[in-house]
Design a protein around this motif. Sequence first.
Motif, PDB file in Angstrom:
ATOM      1  N   ARG A   1      11.995 -41.611  14.954  1.00  0.00           N
ATOM      2  CA  ARG A   1      10.555 -41.751  14.771  1.00  0.00           C
ATOM      3  C   ARG A   1       9.921 -42.399  15.996  1.00  0.00           C
ATOM      4  N   ALA A   2      10.583 -43.412  16.529  1.00  0.00           N
ATOM      5  CA  ALA A   2      10.040 -44.107  17.702  1.00  0.00           C
ATOM      6  C   ALA A   2       9.873 -43.133  18.876  1.00  0.00           C
ATOM      7  N   ARG A   3      10.733 -42.130  18.939  1.00  0.00           N
ATOM      8  CA  ARG A   3      10.647 -41.158  20.037  1.00  0.00           C
ATOM      9  C   ARG A   3       9.867 -39.907  19.652  1.00  0.00           C
ATOM     10  N   ASN A   4       9.278 -39.945  18.442  1.00  0.00           N
ATOM     11  CA  ASN A   4       8.438 -38.824  18.006  1.00  0.00           C
ATOM     12  C   ASN A   4       9.209 -37.503  17.974  1.00  0.00           C
ATOM     13  N   MET A   5      10.473 -37.590  17.552  1.00  0.00           N
ATOM     14  CA  MET A   5      11.322 -36.393  17.539  1.00  0.00           C
ATOM     15  C   MET A   5      11.239 -35.659  16.201  1.00  0.00           C
ATOM     16  N   THR A   6      11.703 -34.420  16.223  1.00  0.00           N
ATOM     17  CA  THR A   6      11.734 -33.591  15.020  1.00  0.00           C
ATOM     18  C   THR A   6      13.183 -33.317  14.623  1.00  0.00           C
ATOM     19  N   ILE A   7      13.467 -33.527  13.344  1.00  0.00           N
ATOM     20  CA  ILE A   7      14.761 -33.119  12.790  1.00  0.00           C
ATOM     21  C   ILE A   7      14.607 -31.697  12.271  1.00  0.00           C
ATOM     22  N   VAL A   8      15.543 -30.832  12.602  1.00  0.00           N
ATOM     23  CA  VAL A   8      15.553 -29.505  11.995  1.00  0.00           C
ATOM     24  C   VAL A   8      16.633 -29.505  10.918  1.00  0.00           C
ATOM     25  N   SER A   9      16.196 -29.392   9.680  1.00  0.00           N
ATOM     26  CA  SER A   9      17.119 -29.484   8.556  1.00  0.00           C
ATOM     27  C   SER A   9      17.476 -28.088   8.038  1.00  0.00           C
ATOM     28  N   CYS A  10      18.761 -27.899   7.722  1.00  0.00           N
ATOM     29  CA  CYS A  10      19.265 -26.618   7.215  1.00  0.00           C
ATOM     30  C   CYS A  10      20.106 -26.902   5.961  1.00  0.00           C
ATOM     31  N   PRO A  11      19.459 -27.285   4.859  1.00  0.00           N
ATOM     32  CA  PRO A  11      20.219 -27.819   3.719  1.00  0.00           C
ATOM     33  C   PRO A  11      21.245 -26.869   3.112  1.00  0.00           C
ATOM     34  N   ARG A  12      20.950 -25.586   3.058  1.00  0.00           N
ATOM     35  CA  ARG A  12      21.939 -24.679   2.437  1.00  0.00           C
ATOM     36  C   ARG A  12      23.198 -24.608   3.295  1.00  0.00           C
ATOM     37  N   SER A  13      23.004 -24.514   4.613  1.00  0.00           N
ATOM     38  CA  SER A  13      24.153 -24.462   5.518  1.00  0.00           C
ATOM     39  C   SER A  13      24.994 -25.731   5.416  1.00  0.00           C
ATOM     40  N   ASN A  14      24.330 -26.882   5.377  1.00  0.00           N
ATOM     41  CA  ASN A  14      25.053 -28.161   5.329  1.00  0.00           C
ATOM     42  C   ASN A  14      26.034 -28.185   4.167  1.00  0.00           C
ATOM     43  N   GLN A  15      25.586 -27.673   3.032  1.00  0.00           N
ATOM     44  CA  GLN A  15      26.441 -27.716   1.848  1.00  0.00           C
ATOM     45  C   GLN A  15      27.535 -26.658   1.928  1.00  0.00           C
ATOM     46  N   HIS A  16      27.247 -25.544   2.583  1.00  0.00           N
ATOM     47  CA  HIS A  16      28.258 -24.491   2.750  1.00  0.00           C
ATOM     48  C   HIS A  16      29.417 -24.960   3.631  1.00  0.00           C
ATOM     49  N   VAL A  17      29.081 -25.715   4.677  1.00  0.00           N
ATOM     50  CA  VAL A  17      30.143 -26.117   5.628  1.00  0.00           C
ATOM     51  C   VAL A  17      30.797 -27.450   5.246  1.00  0.00           C
ATOM     52  N   GLY A  18      30.416 -27.994   4.098  1.00  0.00           N
ATOM     53  CA  GLY A  18      31.140 -29.151   3.573  1.00  0.00           C
ATOM     54  C   GLY A  18      30.734 -30.507   4.122  1.00  0.00           C
ATOM     55  N   VAL A  19      29.509 -30.611   4.664  1.00  0.00           N
ATOM     56  CA  VAL A  19      29.098 -31.927   5.187  1.00  0.00           C
ATOM     57  C   VAL A  19      28.158 -32.660   4.230  1.00  0.00           C
ATOM     58  N   GLY A  20      27.829 -32.042   3.109  1.00  0.00           N
ATOM     59  CA  GLY A  20      26.964 -32.692   2.123  1.00  0.00           C
ATOM     60  C   GLY A  20      25.512 -32.270   2.264  1.00  0.00           C
ATOM     61  N   ALA A  21      24.671 -32.892   1.459  1.00  0.00           N
ATOM     62  CA  ALA A  21      23.238 -32.577   1.471  1.00  0.00           C
ATOM     63  C   ALA A  21      22.514 -33.546   2.400  1.00  0.00           C
ATOM     64  N   PRO A  22      21.522 -33.064   3.154  1.00  0.00           N
ATOM     65  CA  PRO A  22      20.773 -33.964   4.049  1.00  0.00           C
ATOM     66  C   PRO A  22      19.909 -34.941   3.241  1.00  0.00           C
ATOM     67  N   PRO A  23      19.706 -36.169   3.736  1.00  0.00           N
ATOM     68  CA  PRO A  23      18.857 -37.138   3.031  1.00  0.00           C
ATOM     69  C   PRO A  23      17.369 -36.840   3.278  1.00  0.00           C
ATOM     70  N   LEU A  24      16.926 -35.705   2.738  1.00  0.00           N
ATOM     71  CA  LEU A  24      15.568 -35.221   3.033  1.00  0.00           C
ATOM     72  C   LEU A  24      14.493 -36.230   2.636  1.00  0.00           C
ATOM     73  N   GLU A  25      14.667 -36.841   1.455  1.00  0.00           N
ATOM     74  CA  GLU A  25      13.623 -37.777   1.024  1.00  0.00           C
ATOM     75  C   GLU A  25      13.510 -38.939   2.000  1.00  0.00           C
ATOM     76  N   ALA A  26      14.635 -39.367   2.554  1.00  0.00           N
ATOM     77  CA  ALA A  26      14.592 -40.449   3.551  1.00  0.00           C
ATOM     78  C   ALA A  26      13.886 -39.978   4.824  1.00  0.00           C
ATOM     79  N   PHE A  27      14.145 -38.733   5.241  1.00  0.00           N
ATOM     80  CA  PHE A  27      13.463 -38.218   6.446  1.00  0.00           C
ATOM     81  C   PHE A  27      11.953 -38.369   6.284  1.00  0.00           C
ATOM     82  N   TYR A  28      11.440 -37.904   5.131  1.00  0.00           N
ATOM     83  CA  TYR A  28       9.990 -37.923   4.928  1.00  0.00           C
ATOM     84  C   TYR A  28       9.494 -39.357   4.685  1.00  0.00           C
TER      85      TYR A  28
END
Length: 411
Positions: A286-313
């Motif tokens: 946030r301090a660097r004004n960056m953008t996260i690109v989230s791909c939730p379906r892929s994350n779960q397919h490749v076994g890394v879990g679900a992204p903490p989307l609510e925390a992002f927002y």
Amino acid sequence: MISVYTAEWVLPMTGEPIHRGAIAIDGGVVVGVNDRAPADAVDLGSVAILPALVNAHTHLELSYLRGQIPRTEKFLDWIRTIMATRRQYPDASDRRILDAACAAIAEARASGTGLVGDISNTLVTTRLLRDAAMPAHVFYELLRFNASDPESMTREARAKADAAASGPQRRGPSGSAESDIRVSLAAHAPYSVSPALFAAIRADLDAHAGEVTSVHLGESPEEIEFIKRGTGPWRALLEELGVWTDQWEPPGTSPVEYLEQLGFLDRRVLAVHGVQFDGDDLDRLRARNMTIVSCPRSNQHVGVGAPPLEAFYAMDVKVAFGTDSLASAPDLNLFSELAEARRLAPRVAARALLESATCRGAAALGFGDDFGTIEGGKRAALIAVRMPAKVDDVEEYLLSGITPADVSWVS
Ligand SMILES: [Zn+2]
């Protein structure tokens, strides 16, 4: 000639949805948005008109792997399978690779996507995107854990990127010549790119004002372990591939902190995935004004879990969405990605999720002047989504899993 359209709903993405609003278009450009339609407006009926969606992260050149890489619980299993499968297709211009990528572009468009951020290791997709008239930022992705001469690597890559990007240009809003197919260099990930190569890619970005780049960051727990301690399955794979070097010292930090210390991060760098980001990482982004690109379906397919989307927002970090490739997602329908995001983040405002799929993605890819909202001066890249007769909340409805059969293009 000016054409005026009206419909049940217009979502300009600059504010509230407009009931029975109107959009005026001239020569492919939006020239006005109104809350009342003139009598001679073309009525598109029971649809919601919104800006074309932006798929900010995909790998079109992997489309031929659709359905071939099974869902897994362990990220490294997925990596090993994809590496083995790609080895069976050593020729980047293999007809099967090109045909699958072309079909994927058509599929993306049919589901309402009008701009993509595409990762490519071979640059074969630049021509396909141009031929299909699909605007795109193509990230020419480099990976080398023990690059001996990173400057010459980026110099050569830049020459190829420039050659791939050259093509027909159009006049941008500022009057400068702009291409719909832009290409920049990108780093794959902290565990596959040496610190010196990160520095060379960053130097190349600094030499090209206005360009954006991308890095896969904080995707798997294995990445966290490797950057913290230099151990685990990534270390084992790098050794197995013969690219491990004892000169690489584990940073002992999070991947975000590591790239920050390398001077790699700023608002022009898209941080893809972020499944493992903690509050401290999100503060830094946030301090660097960056953008996260989230791909939730892929994350779960490749076994890394679900992204903490609510925390992002909740942490007020900018979010865009991508499908990732067809090697880890069932389709390139960004509306399906939105439906999954809604399932994972029930407390995030519907409009915030829609902004991620439109204006946030467009801005992150450097196309914010042309795409992402419906307003005067922007391109009339607009889609119409069929609505049932009675819908109380049009924004929520658009998160419910829109299929290509419901989507048409306004032109
Ligand atoms: Zn990716």
